[in-house]
Motif scaffolding. Structure first.
Motif, PDB file in Angstrom:
ATOM      1  N   GLU A 109      -8.915   2.701  -2.820  1.00 44.59           N
ATOM      2  CA  GLU A 109      -8.607   4.062  -3.281  1.00 44.59           C
ATOM      3  C   GLU A 109      -7.323   4.072  -4.123  1.00 44.59           C
ATOM      4  O   GLU A 109      -7.250   4.687  -5.182  1.00 44.59           O
ATOM      5  N   ASN A 148     -21.283  -6.762   6.639  1.00 43.37           N
ATOM      6  CA  ASN A 148     -21.214  -6.915   8.086  1.00 43.37           C
ATOM      7  C   ASN A 148     -22.087  -8.046   8.660  1.00 43.37           C
ATOM      8  O   ASN A 148     -21.642  -8.794   9.520  1.00 43.37           O
ATOM      9  N   ARG A 198      -8.788  -8.277  18.300  1.00 41.60           N
ATOM     10  CA  ARG A 198      -7.389  -7.869  18.140  1.00 41.60           C
ATOM     11  C   ARG A 198      -6.976  -6.812  19.164  1.00 41.60           C
ATOM     12  O   ARG A 198      -5.795  -6.486  19.268  1.00 41.60           O
ATOM     13  N   GLN A 240     -20.036  -8.430  17.775  1.00 40.72           N
ATOM     14  CA  GLN A 240     -19.724  -9.598  16.935  1.00 40.72           C
ATOM     15  C   GLN A 240     -18.622 -10.496  17.476  1.00 40.72           C
ATOM     16  O   GLN A 240     -18.264 -11.477  16.829  1.00 40.72           O
ATOM     17  N   ARG A 291      -3.561   6.599   6.524  1.00 45.19           N
ATOM     18  CA  ARG A 291      -2.423   6.103   5.730  1.00 45.19           C
ATOM     19  C   ARG A 291      -1.622   7.264   5.120  1.00 45.19           C
ATOM     20  O   ARG A 291      -0.409   7.222   5.103  1.00 45.19           O
ATOM     21  N   TYR A 310      -3.657  -6.841   7.707  1.00 43.17           N
ATOM     22  CA  TYR A 310      -4.389  -5.675   7.233  1.00 43.17           C
ATOM     23  C   TYR A 310      -5.811  -5.728   7.794  1.00 43.17           C
ATOM     24  O   TYR A 310      -6.331  -6.814   8.072  1.00 43.17           O
ATOM     25  N   PHE A 311      -6.419  -4.537   7.927  1.00 36.99           N
ATOM     26  CA  PHE A 311      -7.774  -4.462   8.485  1.00 36.99           C
ATOM     27  C   PHE A 311      -8.659  -3.639   7.556  1.00 36.99           C
ATOM     28  O   PHE A 311      -8.216  -3.228   6.482  1.00 36.99           O
ATOM     29  N   VAL A 312      -9.907  -3.403   7.985  1.00 42.76           N
ATOM     30  CA  VAL A 312     -10.885  -2.789   7.079  1.00 42.76           C
ATOM     31  C   VAL A 312     -10.380  -1.464   6.490  1.00 42.76           C
ATOM     32  O   VAL A 312     -10.510  -1.203   5.292  1.00 42.76           O
ATOM     33  N   GLY A 313      -9.756  -0.636   7.343  1.00 41.71           N
ATOM     34  CA  GLY A 313      -9.241   0.646   6.861  1.00 41.71           C
ATOM     35  C   GLY A 313      -8.226   0.458   5.733  1.00 41.71           C
ATOM     36  O   GLY A 313      -8.169   1.242   4.781  1.00 41.71           O
ATOM     37  N   ASP A 314      -7.431  -0.602   5.853  1.00 40.72           N
ATOM     38  CA  ASP A 314      -6.423  -0.872   4.814  1.00 40.72           C
ATOM     39  C   ASP A 314      -7.091  -1.280   3.505  1.00 40.72           C
ATOM     40  O   ASP A 314      -6.635  -0.919   2.421  1.00 40.72           O
ATOM     41  N   ILE A 370     -10.060  -0.323   2.530  1.00 30.11           N
ATOM     42  CA  ILE A 370     -10.640   0.890   1.945  1.00 30.11           C
ATOM     43  C   ILE A 370      -9.546   1.684   1.236  1.00 30.11           C
ATOM     44  O   ILE A 370      -9.713   2.158   0.112  1.00 30.11           O
ATOM     45  N   TYR A 371      -8.406   1.790   1.895  1.00 30.34           N
ATOM     46  CA  TYR A 371      -7.285   2.525   1.303  1.00 30.34           C
ATOM     47  C   TYR A 371      -6.789   1.825   0.032  1.00 30.34           C
ATOM     48  O   TYR A 371      -6.470   2.472  -0.968  1.00 30.34           O
ATOM     49  N   HIS A 424     -25.844   1.317   1.970  1.00 30.01           N
ATOM     50  CA  HIS A 424     -24.382   1.331   2.171  1.00 30.01           C
ATOM     51  C   HIS A 424     -23.650   0.806   0.932  1.00 30.01           C
ATOM     52  O   HIS A 424     -24.057  -0.187   0.344  1.00 30.01           O
ATOM     53  N   ASP A 425     -22.570   1.474   0.581  1.00 29.93           N
ATOM     54  CA  ASP A 425     -21.892   1.017  -0.640  1.00 29.93           C
ATOM     55  C   ASP A 425     -20.365   0.984  -0.572  1.00 29.93           C
ATOM     56  O   ASP A 425     -19.713   0.657  -1.559  1.00 29.93           O
ATOM     57  N   ILE A 426     -19.800   1.272   0.598  1.00 32.75           N
ATOM     58  CA  ILE A 426     -18.332   1.306   0.639  1.00 32.75           C
ATOM     59  C   ILE A 426     -17.747  -0.086   0.350  1.00 32.75           C
ATOM     60  O   ILE A 426     -16.866  -0.244  -0.488  1.00 32.75           O
ATOM     61  N   GLU A 475       1.511   4.080  -1.750  1.00 33.12           N
ATOM     62  CA  GLU A 475       0.863   4.862  -2.799  1.00 33.12           C
ATOM     63  C   GLU A 475       1.856   5.700  -3.597  1.00 33.12           C
ATOM     64  O   GLU A 475       1.793   5.768  -4.833  1.00 33.12           O
ATOM     65  N   LEU A 532       0.834  -1.217   0.000  1.00 33.43           N
ATOM     66  CA  LEU A 532       0.000   0.000   0.000  1.00 33.43           C
ATOM     67  C   LEU A 532       0.864   1.262   0.000  1.00 33.43           C
ATOM     68  O   LEU A 532       0.550   2.254   0.662  1.00 33.43           O
ATOM     69  N   SER A 589     -10.025   6.414   6.812  1.00 29.46           N
ATOM     70  CA  SER A 589      -9.166   5.273   6.459  1.00 29.46           C
ATOM     71  C   SER A 589      -8.020   5.738   5.564  1.00 29.46           C
ATOM     72  O   SER A 589      -6.875   5.280   5.702  1.00 29.46           O
ATOM     73  N   ILE A 590      -8.333   6.625   4.656  1.00 26.81           N
ATOM     74  CA  ILE A 590      -7.321   7.124   3.717  1.00 26.81           C
ATOM     75  C   ILE A 590      -6.360   8.085   4.437  1.00 26.81           C
ATOM     76  O   ILE A 590      -5.134   7.984   4.295  1.00 26.81           O
ATOM     77  N   THR A 594     -13.278  -0.110  14.350  1.00 24.43           N
ATOM     78  CA  THR A 594     -13.467  -1.229  13.427  1.00 24.43           C
ATOM     79  C   THR A 594     -12.533  -1.194  12.216  1.00 24.43           C
ATOM     80  O   THR A 594     -12.295  -2.208  11.596  1.00 24.43           O
ATOM     81  N   ILE A 595     -11.991  -0.026  11.893  1.00 21.16           N
ATOM     82  CA  ILE A 595     -11.125   0.053  10.699  1.00 21.16           C
ATOM     83  C   ILE A 595      -9.647  -0.072  11.066  1.00 21.16           C
ATOM     84  O   ILE A 595      -8.792  -0.103  10.180  1.00 21.16           O
ATOM     85  N   LEU A 596      -9.331  -0.135  12.360  1.00 20.46           N
ATOM     86  CA  LEU A 596      -7.933   0.021  12.781  1.00 20.46           C
ATOM     87  C   LEU A 596      -7.192  -1.294  13.018  1.00 20.46           C
ATOM     88  O   LEU A 596      -7.774  -2.281  13.458  1.00 20.46           O
ATOM     89  N   ASP A 617     -23.889   7.974   5.276  1.00 26.43           N
ATOM     90  CA  ASP A 617     -22.514   8.132   5.760  1.00 26.43           C
ATOM     91  C   ASP A 617     -22.183   9.611   5.756  1.00 26.43           C
ATOM     92  O   ASP A 617     -22.470  10.321   4.798  1.00 26.43           O
TER      93      ASP A 617
END
Lengths: 212, 393
Positions: free
Chosen positions: A69, A181, B294, B313, B207, A59-63, A65-66, A103-105, A16, A14, B203-204, B255-257, B104
């Motif tokens: 992108e 989810n 985690r 969850q 990074r 890696y996790f959800v944020g990763d 998403i990134y 939701h669409d992400i 970029e 990742l 999230s972006i 949740t994103i971390l 969102d």
């Protein structure tokens, strides 16, 4: 020609800045179709690494998403030369967020990754009724239906789509994957899908196995 | 037992569950019932959300039909009458599908971090509030603002009446101090996640420019969070006898971390709460959306007898085993409540209480926020709540 392994690794990590740098250098070389395809493949392989690292809990959800992108950015950069590259599509996916859910992400990340993996993706958008899935599958003769949802009510909507596929005699000619989810093994069984995923990267992997 | 005695007993059940000092009299039931209860009471979502009298009928319906000890959401979750008056369109209600969606939110651009960091209050007031509420972008907006204040007053009146009905007629306590809602919820990271940058933007940013994200969290916390802690430190030590818990943070953005990112962006806030809870003998109930295993190493640092975590969850049995210093809450699967039989639901409720509650460290509840028709069958909730109210370890 750029170092493809380095590009794959940079996508996987990742990084970029590095990915953008490599692609800009590549574009300066006035590449031919074959080279463009190689570069796209290298990016796809990098996304494969992202998926593996997600599965390994590195890696996790944020990763993810990134990563989506980063991939979109890479494809945007390559767009001027992509048109000439006649890449072979590996399969067709009709994709959408099901009725009642906006939701669409997750859906969009899956779309980016599936396209990078060579699928032709028909994205219906959000809050889509069963009939929209059925019509599109008929129209484009898709091999795969991908349904996304975040809210628990999406489970029922996903089941409706599978039921409609059955009623239209189409269930055996498509594979169905659900993501988001609220999905798990029990939900997958209830919905009557073939498989489920909570991350886009492994979802793409499942689809790849279906069209092998 | 009169309703006041019942209310006091219920408060004590929650406190005992979190303290984990003795075998509890019985396991308290935290009703995690959201928009589902409107449909269950026979109304459309918009009917109840736009009419406080109907919403009060919905609340009475819950209190009269289900033997729970706390109803967490009492009509405050979707204050559409207040928000819509300013042109805020974030709530999308679909009465045909019985669904409510919240868009969102992302009311800040990535380029605006410096402006936010320089003066968070000014940025929120001048940029974010008008972006969120379109009628405030009009030049002569004082009329809209007056209407908003009126609607806000009506909402407050409704909340006060509902609380009175709940406590005085049915003996159910307020879970946490409703006047301190922002104290429970807000911290810099969650503000960035939920309102300012959204799940995608943050999230972006994490990074691309982690130091800027850190600086923004620090600026928001300095402005909005730390002064509250300073005020909190002046309050008497010990848990407030009027409420089940003293603090009620909601974790959504974790949740994103990754664990490493959590340590940098989230843990400082939780550590602040943890230190405060220990030094001032307060009780904290965290609702943690998604899956958090985690982060267990961090949770293990919470002082024993002060924290409960309501997991959405996680494998709750594993959470209990690996983080023995905290009480756990949740566990009753919405998939079972929605699709199982009353007996299957009661059997699972018994398993949860038997395996998790023997030291008092368990609060019974639905794992997910029960929101939609298919999340729960009325007969299942009736059977489960009856069972939990009668079952003694």
């Amino acid at each position: 020609m750029v170092d493809l392994k380095e590009l794959t690794q940079a996508v996987g990590e990742l990084d970029e800045e590095k990915v953008t740098g490599i692609l800009k250098e590549f574009l300066k070389t006035d590449p031919n179709e074959e080279d463009v395809q190689k570069v796209v493949n290298a990016c796809q392989q990098g996304m494969g690494i992202v998926g593996e690292l997600f599965e390994k809990n590195e890696y996790f959800v944020g990763d993810l998403i990134y990563a989506g992108e980063l991939l979109n950015g890479a494809i945007d950069l390559l767009k001027p030369v992509l048109g000439s590259a006649n890449s072979e599509k590996v399969g067709k996916i009709v994709l959408g967020t099901v009725s009642g859910d906006l939701h669409d992400i997750g859906k969009n990340i899956f779309k980016s990754m599936a396209e990078a993996a060579g699928f032709e993706v028909y994205d219906l958008g959000v809050d889509q009724p069963a009939s929209a899935f059925i019509e599109k599958v008929k129209e484009v003769k898709a091999e795969i239906v991908g349904m996304s949802g975040v809210l628990t009510l999406s489970i029922e909507s996903m089941k409706n789509v599978v039921d409609e596929l059955k009623e239209n005699g189409m269930r055996d000619s498509v594979k169905v994957i659900i993501g988001g989810n609220p999905v798990n093994k029990d939900v997958c069984e209830f919905v009557g899908a073939d498989d489920f995923t909570i991350n886009a990267a492994s979802g793409v992997k499942i689809c790849q196995q279906w069209v092998k | 037992m009169n309703t006041e005695e019942l209310r006091k007993e219920r408060i004590q059940l929650f406190k005992d569950a979190i303290r984990m000092e003795k075998k509890p009299k019985r396991i308290p039931y935290f009703g995690n019932l959201w928009s589902w209860k409107i449909i269950d009471a026979g109304y459309k979502l918009s009917e109840a959300l736009f009419d406080y009298e109907i919403m009060q009928k919905v609340l009475r319906h819950v209190f009269e039909n289900y033997k729970i000890d706390v109803l967490y959401e009492t009509g405050w979750r979707n204050p559409v009458q207040v928000t819509s008056i300013l042109g805020n369109e974030e709530y999308i209600i679909n009465d045909d599908a019985n669904s409510i969606n919240i868009k969102d939110q992302c009311f800040m651009e990535a380029e605006e971090y410096d402006e936010l960091i320089k003066n968070p209050k000014k940025f929120l007031w001048e940029k974010v509030v008008p972006r969120k509420n379109k009628l405030l972008r009009e030049e002569n907006n004082s009329g809209h603002f007056r209407k908003f204040l009126q609607k806000y007053g009506e909402f407050g009146e409704f909340m006060g009446k509902s609380s009175k009905i709940m406590q005085e007629e049915y003996g159910l306590p307020e879970f946490a101090d409703p006047m301190a809602a922002f104290d429970h919820w807000g911290n810099g990271y969650e503000l960035l996640f939920n309102i300012l940058r959204g799940i995608k933007g943050l999230s972006i940013d994490i990074r691309r420019d982690p130091e800027k994200v850190s600086a923004a969290i620090e600026a928001l916390d300095e402005t909005f969070v730390k002064p509250r802690f300073e005020r909190g430190k002046k309050l008497p030590k010990g848990s407030n006898k009027e409420y089940c818990v003293d603090m009620n943070p909601v974790m959504l953005g974790h949740t994103i971390l990754s664990p490493k990112q959590f340590e940098k962006f989230y843990w400082p806030h939780l550590k602040r709460i943890s230190d405060f809870a220990e030094s001032h003998d307060k009780l904290v109930y965290i609702f943690a959306e998604g899956e958090s295993s985690r982060f267990y190493e961090f949770f293990q640092e919470f002082p024993k007898g002060h924290f409960a975590i309501h997991t959405e969850q996680d494998d709750i049995f594993e959470l209990k085993k690996r983080v023995p210093n905290i009480a756990v809450a949740g566990g009753m699967k919405s998939t079972l409540l929605g699709k199982g039989t009353p007996q299957e639901c009661v059997d699972y409720a018994k398993k949860l209480i038997d395996e998790l509650g023997s030291d008092g460290g368990y609060i019974f509840s639905e794992n997910k926020m029960i929101s939609y028709e298919q999340d729960c069958k009325a007969e299942n909730l009736k059977a489960v709540s009856e069972f939990v109210s009668q079952y003694y370890l």
